[in-house]
Design an enzyme around this catalytic site. Sequence first.
Site, PDB file in Angstrom:
ATOM      1  N   LYS A 118       0.835  -1.212   0.000  1.00  0.00           N
ATOM      2  CA  LYS A 118       0.000   0.000   0.000  1.00  0.00           C
ATOM      3  C   LYS A 118       0.866   1.259   0.000  1.00  0.00           C
ATOM      4  O   LYS A 118       0.577   2.231  -0.707  1.00  0.00           O
ATOM      5  CB  LYS A 118      -0.906   0.007   1.236  1.00  0.00           C
ATOM      6  CG  LYS A 118      -2.104  -0.906   1.134  1.00  0.00           C
ATOM      7  CD  LYS A 118      -3.236  -0.225   0.387  1.00  0.00           C
ATOM      8  CE  LYS A 118      -4.468  -1.094   0.381  1.00  0.00           C
ATOM      9  NZ  LYS A 118      -5.635  -0.431  -0.188  1.00  0.00           N
TER      10      LYS A 118
ATOM     11  N   GLU B 173      -6.677  -0.119   7.365  1.00  0.00           N
ATOM     12  CA  GLU B 173      -6.681  -1.247   6.432  1.00  0.00           C
ATOM     13  C   GLU B 173      -6.922  -2.554   7.185  1.00  0.00           C
ATOM     14  O   GLU B 173      -6.365  -2.788   8.258  1.00  0.00           O
ATOM     15  CB  GLU B 173      -5.334  -1.319   5.709  1.00  0.00           C
ATOM     16  CG  GLU B 173      -5.253  -2.335   4.601  1.00  0.00           C
ATOM     17  CD  GLU B 173      -5.960  -1.851   3.337  1.00  0.00           C
ATOM     18  OE1 GLU B 173      -6.322  -2.713   2.510  1.00  0.00           O
ATOM     19  OE2 GLU B 173      -6.144  -0.638   3.178  1.00  0.00           O
TER      20      GLU B 173
ATOM     21  N   ASP C 299     -10.900  -0.162   2.904  1.00  0.00           N
ATOM     22  CA  ASP C 299     -11.703  -1.333   2.542  1.00  0.00           C
ATOM     23  C   ASP C 299     -13.171  -0.965   2.345  1.00  0.00           C
ATOM     24  O   ASP C 299     -13.856  -1.555   1.503  1.00  0.00           O
ATOM     25  CB  ASP C 299     -11.587  -2.415   3.630  1.00  0.00           C
ATOM     26  CG  ASP C 299     -10.167  -2.901   3.801  1.00  0.00           C
ATOM     27  OD1 ASP C 299      -9.628  -3.499   2.858  1.00  0.00           O
ATOM     28  OD2 ASP C 299      -9.579  -2.659   4.865  1.00  0.00           O
TER      29      ASP C 299
ATOM     30  N   ASN D  57     -10.225 -11.614  -4.421  1.00  0.00           N
ATOM     31  CA  ASN D  57      -8.817 -11.785  -4.790  1.00  0.00           C
ATOM     32  C   ASN D  57      -8.170 -12.871  -3.943  1.00  0.00           C
ATOM     33  O   ASN D  57      -8.459 -12.972  -2.752  1.00  0.00           O
ATOM     34  CB  ASN D  57      -8.053 -10.469  -4.588  1.00  0.00           C
ATOM     35  CG  ASN D  57      -8.076  -9.584  -5.813  1.00  0.00           C
ATOM     36  OD1 ASN D  57      -8.021 -10.065  -6.933  1.00  0.00           O
ATOM     37  ND2 ASN D  57      -8.150  -8.282  -5.606  1.00  0.00           N
TER      38      ASN D  57
END
Length: 261
Positions: free
Chosen positions: A18, A60, A86, A212
């Site tokens: 990130k 996060e 998120d 994912n």
Amino acid sequence: QPTSYHACLLGKPVMEGKAVLFKKFADLDAFDLEVNCDDPSKLVDLLVALEPTFGGINLEDIKAPECFYVEQEAQKRMKIPVFHDDQHGTAIIAGAGLLNALEITGKDIGAIRVVVCGCGAAGFTCAKYFVSLGVKQENLIAVDVKGVVHAGREDLTQSNYLSEVAVDTPMRTLKEAISGSDVFLGLSAGNLLTPEMLLTMAKDPIVFACANPLPEIDPDLAAATRPDVTVATGRSDFPNQINNVCAFPYIFRGALDCRAK
């Protein structure tokens, strides 16, 4: 038995990534802090104490419902931007993708039926955002690991955040909910949307398979099953990426440039 310490170690490569994305796309210097803490109140206290060091905080991988408390309480107590990626980053890009897909297919947002599969922080916030964009509440069905989020579920007490997206419906399974729907938004797990389910969707279906690393349905399989389908995934190696990386670097760039509070 996994602990919050193990979770920090497992999450560190993602958080370092990130920071790289912040620098790459928005030229923002960021560094990751993995916090070994499973008490939301203590986490907020820590964020407040760290405020003098940072221009903004990007939260996060905090699970629902704790993530809602942490973000809201930190925002109340701090003067710098605090943003749970998120939730909001995902919702912003999913919402933009929805509007674009509806324009391509010629569908009316007020008439479509939507299924949101996966109702954690990201799925829940996307569901609420879709409604704010014009999807009718009664036309949006949320599904989690226990099935359809319906008004009669015993676990949906007043304190359960899922009660905000619960609807009165006889549907109980993803298979039932997907039949006749126009839009599928997946923020859940790989291969949950089968070709058989896809075939039951309305004409020109819109499928956002954002799990994912394995999407709810492979985009090539979806296209082979339904030539009229519009497909997006959360991955950069497939066309039509629905991923919060399209939003969060630039949101923070703008917030810091205008000194948002």
